[in-house]
Motif scaffolding. Structure first.
Motif, PDB file in Angstrom:
ATOM      1  N   GLY A   1     -37.425  11.381   5.813  1.00  0.00           N
ATOM      2  CA  GLY A   1     -36.877  10.089   6.181  1.00  0.00           C
ATOM      3  C   GLY A   1     -37.898   9.112   6.722  1.00  0.00           C
TER       4      GLY A   1
ATOM      5  N   ARG B   1     -37.415   3.377  -3.123  1.00  0.00           N
ATOM      6  CA  ARG B   1     -38.015   3.970  -1.929  1.00  0.00           C
ATOM      7  C   ARG B   1     -39.501   3.618  -1.800  1.00  0.00           C
ATOM      8  NH1 ARG B   1     -38.494   9.303  -1.334  1.00  0.00           N
ATOM      9  NH2 ARG B   1     -38.606   9.762  -3.585  1.00  0.00           N
TER      10      ARG B   1
ATOM     11  N   SER C   1     -41.857   7.148   6.871  1.00  0.00           N
ATOM     12  CA  SER C   1     -42.563   6.211   6.008  1.00  0.00           C
ATOM     13  C   SER C   1     -44.069   6.419   6.115  1.00  0.00           C
ATOM     14  CB  SER C   1     -42.239   4.771   6.398  1.00  0.00           C
ATOM     15  OG  SER C   1     -40.861   4.523   6.347  1.00  0.00           O
TER      16      SER C   1
ATOM     17  N   GLU D   1     -41.063   4.846   1.587  1.00  0.00           N
ATOM     18  CA  GLU D   1     -39.986   4.883   2.576  1.00  0.00           C
ATOM     19  C   GLU D   1     -39.038   6.040   2.266  1.00  0.00           C
ATOM     20  OE1 GLU D   1     -39.878   2.664   5.010  1.00  0.00           O
ATOM     21  OE2 GLU D   1     -41.251   1.089   4.305  1.00  0.00           O
ATOM     22  N   ASN D   2     -38.262   6.422   3.288  1.00  0.00           N
ATOM     23  CA  ASN D   2     -37.256   7.452   3.120  1.00  0.00           C
ATOM     24  C   ASN D   2     -37.828   8.672   2.395  1.00  0.00           C
ATOM     25  OD1 ASN D   2     -34.719   8.690   3.221  1.00  0.00           O
ATOM     26  ND2 ASN D   2     -34.002   7.688   1.351  1.00  0.00           N
TER      27      ASN D   2
ATOM     28  N   LYS E   1     -39.005  12.327   1.211  1.00  0.00           N
ATOM     29  CA  LYS E   1     -38.325  13.605   1.054  1.00  0.00           C
ATOM     30  C   LYS E   1     -39.366  14.718   0.920  1.00  0.00           C
ATOM     31  CE  LYS E   1     -34.783  11.170  -1.634  1.00  0.00           C
ATOM     32  NZ  LYS E   1     -34.046  11.115  -2.920  1.00  0.00           N
TER      33      LYS E   1
END
Length: 127
Positions: free
Chosen positions: A15, A67, A17, A84-85, A87
């Motif tokens: 989650g 993302r 960055s 971003e975000n 995983k």
């Protein structure tokens, strides 16, 4: 000849960055299309994103759309990848690469279309 140096990798939680930078030494940096690729051990290097000469056009691999954002600053001879975000499956060594071919070719993200490569920077996303 173009030399590329990536930076900005590291450890980040799911989650989170990270922004990667790709600094280029090229007499006329704006002559090159620049892409980001990634690779995990045992797998082939894969396309992530690409940006056109002036930054006006971009293309992304489907799994990172929405993302990741690729951008460039030709005055600073630098290309960025804002992620971003993140995983766990984004964990990889990230490489930037430059090519002087057409946008129609380089937007496809085929490795052999890119003549110049950086040494890579590791991004690790913990779950």
């Amino acid at each position: 000849q173009v030399q590329l140096v990536e930076s900005g990798g590291g450890f980040v939680q799911t989650g989170g960055s990270v922004r990667l930078s790709c600094a280029a030494s090229a007499r006329i940096f704006s002559n090159y299309i620049v892409g980001w690729f990634r690779q995990v051990p045992g797998k082939e290097r894969e396309f992530v994103a690409v940006v056109s000469w002036n930054g006006g056009t971009t293309n992304y691999e489907d799994r990172v759309k929405g993302r990741f954002t690729i951008s460039r600053d030709n005055e600073r001879n630098t290309v960025y990848l804002q992620m971003e975000n993140l995983k766990p499956e984004d964990t990889a060594v990230y490489y930037c690469a430059a090519g002087s071919g057409s946008w129609a070719e380089l937007r496809l993200g085929r490795l052999y279309d890119y003549a110049y490569w950086g040494q890579g920077t590791q991004v690790t996303v913990s779950s």
